[in-house]
Design an enzyme around this catalytic site. Sequence first.
Site, PDB file in Angstrom:
ATOM      1  CE  LYS A   1      -1.996  -1.124   3.964  1.00 40.97           C
ATOM      2  NZ  LYS A   1      -1.330  -2.402   4.328  1.00 40.97           N
TER       3      LYS A   1
ATOM      4  NE  ARG B   1      -5.094  -1.291   9.937  1.00 42.39           N
ATOM      5  CZ  ARG B   1      -4.051  -0.752   9.321  1.00 42.39           C
ATOM      6  NH1 ARG B   1      -4.153   0.384   8.718  1.00 42.39           N
ATOM      7  NH2 ARG B   1      -2.916  -1.374   9.313  1.00 42.39           N
TER       8      ARG B   1
ATOM      9  NE  ARG C   1       7.687  -1.688   6.368  1.00 45.53           N
ATOM     10  CZ  ARG C   1       6.348  -1.687   6.422  1.00 45.53           C
ATOM     11  NH1 ARG C   1       5.656  -1.178   5.426  1.00 45.53           N
ATOM     12  NH2 ARG C   1       5.735  -2.194   7.459  1.00 45.53           N
TER      13      ARG C   1
ATOM     14  NE  ARG D   1       5.542   0.373  10.349  1.00 46.73           N
ATOM     15  CZ  ARG D   1       4.455   0.146   9.607  1.00 46.73           C
ATOM     16  NH1 ARG D   1       4.387   0.631   8.372  1.00 46.73           N
ATOM     17  NH2 ARG D   1       3.455  -0.549  10.084  1.00 46.73           N
TER      18      ARG D   1
ATOM     19  NE  ARG E   1       2.034  -4.596  11.352  1.00 48.21           N
ATOM     20  CZ  ARG E   1       3.155  -4.395  10.661  1.00 48.21           C
ATOM     21  NH1 ARG E   1       4.323  -4.794  11.136  1.00 48.21           N
ATOM     22  NH2 ARG E   1       3.110  -3.793   9.490  1.00 48.21           N
TER      23      ARG E   1
END
Length: 213
Positions: free
Chosen positions: A13, A88, A127, A160, A171
């Site tokens: 996203k 969400r 990431r 993160r 998550r």
Amino acid sequence: RLILIGGPPGSGKGTQSPIIKDEYCLCHLATGDMLRAAVAGKTPLGIKAKEAMDKGDLVSDDLVVGIIDEAIKRPSCQKGFILDGFPRTVVQAEKLDDMLAKQGTKIDKVLNFAIDDAILEERITGRWIHPSSGRTYHTKFNPPKVPGVDDVSGEPLIQRKDDTAEVLKSRLESFHRQTEPVIDYYRKKSIVAQLHAEKSPKEVTIEVQKVLS
Ligand code: AP5
Ligand code: ZN
């Protein structure tokens, strides 16, 4: 124009949103980015959101609806926007419809970034991000020229806090239990486009362009 991007953590996203934003001159509103900025700035909102975010749980509907309500009224966003990571929950989706109805607009398209859970751990744990610009890298799929350093600014990259295999499990659990029903909510309105988010970033961009053209 009003576009919504949905998909699990690591589905791409945040990678595709800036490309769509530039192409269609839209505002990119990502609740995750806004919440992380609030946490970093230790604002009242950030203090309330931090615990849930660190655990991989969703922040309360009231807090995120409040930030979106404020953001969509910004003069700079009147040409339209891409919502990344919101709504969400079905409650958030209903509240969004109310907010938009008040402005006399509605959602044009929901892009559903469909992908198998098994691919996501490698994407998430590899990431690296440049916080001030939002640029995202990946050690394997999109490495920076110098490891740990942003290509453009030369500033350091960070990971993160919630990008661990452990927190990813929560998550994903939140995603399947609370966020997947949101897609069904929009399917009933016949505005969902299904994308193959497991493809390469370039191929995904082409799919997005086809849907939006
Ligand atoms: P948020 O920031 O929205 O995180 P998320 O949904 O978990 O999504 P990610 O940002 O992890 O994934 P992405 O799809 O953007 O992946 P990316 O493009 O970077 O939310 C964080 C937290 O905030 C939530 O857990 C919650 O607590 C809270 N929150 C936020 N919104 C909320 C709401 N509305 N209500 C309640 N709480 C809320 O890609 C990932 C990696 O893969 C990158 O390294 C990238 O380079 C790489 N990559 C991308 N595309 C590809 C590809 N096609 N092939 C190979 N690699 C790729
Ligand atoms: Zn993101």
